[in-house]
Design an enzyme around this catalytic site. Sequence first.
Site, PDB file in Angstrom:
ATOM      1  N   HIS A   1      53.931  28.278  41.545  1.00 47.81           N
ATOM      2  CA  HIS A   1      53.009  27.317  40.850  1.00 47.81           C
ATOM      3  C   HIS A   1      52.020  26.632  41.727  1.00 47.81           C
ATOM      4  O   HIS A   1      51.105  26.466  41.279  1.00 47.81           O
ATOM      5  CB  HIS A   1      54.019  26.068  40.262  1.00 47.81           C
ATOM      6  CG  HIS A   1      54.682  26.497  39.082  1.00 47.81           C
ATOM      7  ND1 HIS A   1      54.197  27.311  37.941  1.00 47.81           N
ATOM      8  CD2 HIS A   1      56.149  26.603  38.654  1.00 47.81           C
ATOM      9  CE1 HIS A   1      55.061  27.327  36.955  1.00 47.81           C
ATOM     10  NE2 HIS A   1      56.088  27.010  37.596  1.00 47.81           N
TER      11      HIS A   1
ATOM     12  N   GLU B   1      54.998  29.933  33.289  1.00 50.23           N
ATOM     13  CA  GLU B   1      56.419  30.192  33.690  1.00 50.23           C
ATOM     14  C   GLU B   1      56.521  31.698  34.099  1.00 50.23           C
ATOM     15  O   GLU B   1      57.119  32.097  35.013  1.00 50.23           O
ATOM     16  CB  GLU B   1      57.242  29.631  32.955  1.00 50.23           C
ATOM     17  CG  GLU B   1      57.545  28.148  32.861  1.00 50.23           C
ATOM     18  CD  GLU B   1      58.026  27.635  34.272  1.00 50.23           C
ATOM     19  OE1 GLU B   1      58.880  28.040  34.845  1.00 50.23           O
ATOM     20  OE2 GLU B   1      57.030  26.480  34.592  1.00 50.23           O
TER      21      GLU B   1
ATOM     22  N   HIS C   1      59.501  30.430  43.392  1.00 46.73           N
ATOM     23  CA  HIS C   1      59.111  30.116  42.106  1.00 46.73           C
ATOM     24  C   HIS C   1      58.211  28.978  42.047  1.00 46.73           C
ATOM     25  O   HIS C   1      56.875  28.784  41.443  1.00 46.73           O
ATOM     26  CB  HIS C   1      60.025  30.040  40.907  1.00 46.73           C
ATOM     27  CG  HIS C   1      59.509  29.562  39.655  1.00 46.73           C
ATOM     28  ND1 HIS C   1      59.196  30.327  38.558  1.00 46.73           N
ATOM     29  CD2 HIS C   1      59.455  28.071  39.140  1.00 46.73           C
ATOM     30  CE1 HIS C   1      58.964  29.865  37.578  1.00 46.73           C
ATOM     31  NE2 HIS C   1      59.073  28.302  37.899  1.00 46.73           N
ATOM     32  N   GLU C   2      58.698  27.782  42.548  1.00 45.80           N
ATOM     33  CA  GLU C   2      57.878  26.450  42.603  1.00 45.80           C
ATOM     34  C   GLU C   2      56.487  26.737  43.424  1.00 45.80           C
ATOM     35  O   GLU C   2      55.650  26.175  43.203  1.00 45.80           O
ATOM     36  CB  GLU C   2      58.795  25.323  43.224  1.00 45.80           C
ATOM     37  CG  GLU C   2      60.036  25.099  42.133  1.00 45.80           C
ATOM     38  CD  GLU C   2      59.671  24.859  40.906  1.00 45.80           C
ATOM     39  OE1 GLU C   2      58.307  24.370  40.426  1.00 45.80           O
ATOM     40  OE2 GLU C   2      60.451  25.183  39.781  1.00 45.80           O
TER      41      GLU C   2
END
Length: 314
Positions: free
Chosen positions: A134, A199, A130-131
């Site tokens: 980003h 998100e 997930h990071e």
Amino acid sequence: MNFIRTAMLLAAMTALFMGIGYLLGGTGGMIIALAIAAAMNMFSYWNADKMVLRMHNAQQVDERTAPQLYGIVRQLAANAKLPMPKVYLINNPQPNAFATGRNPENAAVAATTGLIDMLTPQELAGVMAHELAHVKHHDTLTMTITATIAGAISMLSSFAFFFGGSRNNPLGIVGVLLMMIVAPMAAMVVQMAISRTREYSADRTGAEICGEPMWLASALHKISGGVARIHNPAAERSPATAHMFIINPLSGEKMDNLFSTHPDTQNRINELRKLAQRGMGSARVNIDPQPAPASGPWGRRPAQTSDRTRGPWG
């Protein structure tokens, strides 16, 4: 669609900032406001990542000092076709993580020791994917810019009290007071709307990077419970960074509303479950169930599991 929405929200925040400058000083005030925004964004572009990491006392680690975390990030970065980011650990019992950096070539990912202790290796992979999503989407730069403009709007609104606005403000002192109250709130709403949009997008891309949506779904369930129980003093001292974390470190969020920095966790889990039901479920990360012991002070291991994540999501 998410990109277009983010661009529109950024444009709205910039227009609000310039509008305040106009009400304070006419055309000249608008030009000065634009110049201030450009200077602040330039400073943030080059220095925001270092500032955020310093705020949370993050320590850089490598393959020797944190072998499992570093190895997972390396595999995920390769899957995502990203340069290997710098990896940091934060000595904090609250489970959480964030990414920062002005571009993929200068990116960093950070995880707390609480996250390492609480999650399985598979769940940890879901979080770090997930990071990295980003980073891949350049969200770290977008959120830095929005935070900077939001801060500048609050600063200009405070100036209105001292300078009393200008003849361009048709409501006089009432307009000045409204500007002081409404403008920062509007900026905060836009900033949070951008954060919520990014998100959901990072959840989807992160699931693609690691190949198992339910790893992240399980991690989000655990992290939200941990955040609700465990206080994070560093985040409380720097609330402007809350939107950067995978879960709001200041408090547990209960709904998707205008003043939420993050989407409701259950809504995110539901979206990930839909991805899994559509057939995304072929793991792309080879997690070693018995990593070599770390030789440094950060040699912490997540709880060990079989290849499939245990618990309600596995």
